[in-house]
Motif scaffolding. Structure first.
Motif: not given
Length: 214
Positions: A34-37, A167-169, A173-174
């Motif tokens: 979604k982020q890429d789009a 949200r992705v990060n 990472y968490i």
């Protein structure tokens, strides 16, 4: 080392965590897609905004240049009277549409361009330059409406990109590392418990055999 989740080291928790990790990884992939789009859509619209902004600057420059000429020809007061006589602009309706799931404005408005007779001012006290100036400013208004829609869309897409990125990060990472570290800890703890049980059973067996032999 990632912080561990506060869970009991049991096989049931281990299974639950593995399922949660699988779901979290799927969710991470969907959010990343979604982020890429969204980023691709943002830059497509950004290019359009740049073109519209450049075109608007040119049209405004031409409109003010013509207005200055009209003012010199007919005078400031007659020009102001003509401007005050212009009929109100058409209404602009703002609706919404979705771009990649993001609600963005959809501005619906008829073109501001009018014929000389529709504008409302008298022809006697004006000149063709006034009509040309009015026409050029109507073109400016049309572009302003379109640019407003595009730039507001960019703002909302940028905000959604930022939210999605966080949200992705967080997942990458968490949340996922924390669950994976907890899975590793539970496995180690279960292995320790199995070894302890094995040695405990071995000692019990030895004691029973010793008593039976005695």
């Amino acid at each position: 080392m990632a912080e561990l989740l506060n869970v009991k080291p049991t096989r049931m928790e281990l299974l639950n965590l593995k399922r949660r990790i699988t779901l979290a990884k799927k969710g991470h992939k969907l959010l990343k897609d979604k982020q890429d789009a969204l980023v691709m859509e943002f830059f497509t619209i950004y290019d359009e905004a740049l073109q519209l902004r450049e075109e608007l600057n040119k049209k405004m420059e031409a409109a003010f240049e013509t207005l200055t000429k009209a003012q010199l020809e007919v005078g400031t007061i007659p020009l102001r009277e003509a401007a005050l006589s212009v009929k109100p602009n058409r209404e602009v309706e703002i609706r919404q549409r979705n771009v990649m799931g993001v609600p963005v404005p959809l501005i619906e408005a008829e073109s501001f361009k009018r014929s000389a007779g529709e504008r409302g001012y008298a022809f006697v006290s004006t000149s063709p330059l006034v009509d040309i100036s009015a026409e050029k400013f109507e073109e400016v208004l049309d572009l302003v409406v379109r640019l407003a829609e595009v730039e507001e869309t960019l703002k909302r897409l940028a905000k959604e990109i930022e939210v999605t990125k966080r949200r992705v990060n967080a997942l990458e990472y968490i949340i996922i590392p924390r669950m994976e570290a907890t899975v590793k800890f539970i496995k180690q703890r279960l292995d320790e418990m199995e070894r302890e049980n094995f040695f405990r059973l071995k000692r019990v067996k030895a004691l029973i055999e010793a008593r039976s032999g005695g």
